[in-house]
Design an enzyme around this catalytic site. Sequence first.
Site, PDB file in Angstrom:
ATOM      1  N   ASN A  82     -77.680  -7.755 -29.778  1.00  0.00           N
ATOM      2  CA  ASN A  82     -76.329  -8.169 -29.006  1.00  0.00           C
ATOM      3  C   ASN A  82     -75.896  -9.588 -29.649  1.00  0.00           C
ATOM      4  O   ASN A  82     -76.607 -10.136 -30.265  1.00  0.00           O
ATOM      5  CB  ASN A  82     -76.606  -7.883 -27.474  1.00  0.00           C
ATOM      6  CG  ASN A  82     -77.672  -8.905 -27.029  1.00  0.00           C
ATOM      7  OD1 ASN A  82     -77.526 -10.240 -27.027  1.00  0.00           O
ATOM      8  ND2 ASN A  82     -78.746  -8.296 -26.419  1.00  0.00           N
ATOM      9  N   ASP A  83     -74.816 -10.127 -28.878  1.00  0.00           N
ATOM     10  CA  ASP A  83     -74.334 -11.459 -29.565  1.00  0.00           C
ATOM     11  C   ASP A  83     -74.944 -12.549 -28.957  1.00  0.00           C
ATOM     12  O   ASP A  83     -74.515 -13.620 -29.099  1.00  0.00           O
ATOM     13  CB  ASP A  83     -72.918 -11.506 -29.011  1.00  0.00           C
ATOM     14  CG  ASP A  83     -72.024 -10.549 -29.967  1.00  0.00           C
ATOM     15  OD1 ASP A  83     -72.445 -10.586 -31.176  1.00  0.00           O
ATOM     16  OD2 ASP A  83     -70.990  -9.946 -29.727  1.00  0.00           O
TER      17      ASP A  83
END
Length: 405
Positions: free
Chosen positions: A213-214
């Site tokens: 994920n980011d």
Amino acid sequence: MMLKDKNIALYVTGGIAIYKVVDFMRTLIKKGAKVRVAMTKSATEFVTPLTFQILSQHEVHLDTFSEKDPEHVAHVDLADWTDIAVVAPATANTIAKMAAGFADNFVTSSLLATKQPLFIVPAMNTDMFNHEATQENIQTLKKRGAYVVEPDTGFLAEGYEGKGRYPENERIVEELEQFIISSTADLPLKGYKILVSAGGTKERIDPVRYITNDSSGKTGHAIAEAAYQKGAEVTLVTASELKAPQAIQTVRVDSAKEMYEAIDERFAETNILIMSAAVSDYGVAHTATSKMKKERDSETVSIELAENPDILKTMGQKKEQQFLVGFAAETDELEKYAQKKLQEKHLDMIVANEVGRADRGFNVDDNQVIIFTSDHDKIEIPKTSKKNIAHILIDKIVQELEIEE
Ligand code: PMT
């Protein structure tokens, strides 16, 4: 933060590395320290006092006998004003004088009158550094409580390789900050063990692909540093590539399972757990051992996912004396979902942040959060840097634990 408002007496002695000390002083000032400079006569042969005077915006002390103010003795005044004395670069000559207790110029006289912690950055020729006399003098100063930075090994001004080089300023500043923390007795989190998680976990599909994920890890790393600056013994379990100060024990992990193991192993001896990591709720059920091949006659491909352990929830069930802090990343109904997680995971505090906006949350420098506590406190923090949020969060934890500052 650690250097902010600290009174630093910078004693500059005569070595070729002085030009690097100019930049070192600027870093100290940028970090909020107040710097006053004294130089030996030989130091002035390398760089003029004017350089240090302009940058520190103060007179540079050179001569013990040029007493301009009849009401004050300048070298004693400087010693009394000091929070921390730094000698950089420290020549073999000045180190020898300090070890023997000489007071034959402004620098050595002021250092002899200094009762505050002493931080020394030696830089000299490798043979001078390795000489028994210098080594014994360094040991003497260390025994008296001084911190002596280890010189670098590398290309010396003499044109050959050896130990004695003035280290990179980044390392010196980091060691200085660590030294300040270790010599400050009354930091509120002294004696506390804090475990912080950071970054986005990576779930391997095959040897070259993964799901993640980011999360950048900026939040978790900032929290670890803020806790460390308050005196805590910090372990950072991170899935991020970001650097962490040497004094923070850093455990690098990839997957949620690895993060779980690293946290579980340390949880019993932890006082405070702060889970800022973005942990994948699901991992890949069967990681391929070799690179997956493109399916020729199929337009879609399926990867089976299996639920990962909920680290925070499990620690919430195991919790005894530990103080547990969770994060809630939500796109809507922030307060409702954050409160739900606070209760379900048996947390003492939760930091709720709205995600899905480009200027805050994942992978940027700023965030906007609301802190909820289990005793129904609510603190709204308007958009600010993650570093600021980290300090506010640590201060709030100190307050909740009723630790005297
Ligand atoms: O790293 P940055 O770029 O600075 O971004 C920061 C952040 C947006 C990642 C951070 O502020 C944040 O919100 N972290 C938590 C993200 C998250 O996973 O939220 P969640 O609501 O899904 O999980 C709730 C809590 O349970 C979190 O504390 C999480 O760490 C924990 N959790 C979640 C799943 C799981 N399997 N195990 C867990 O421990």
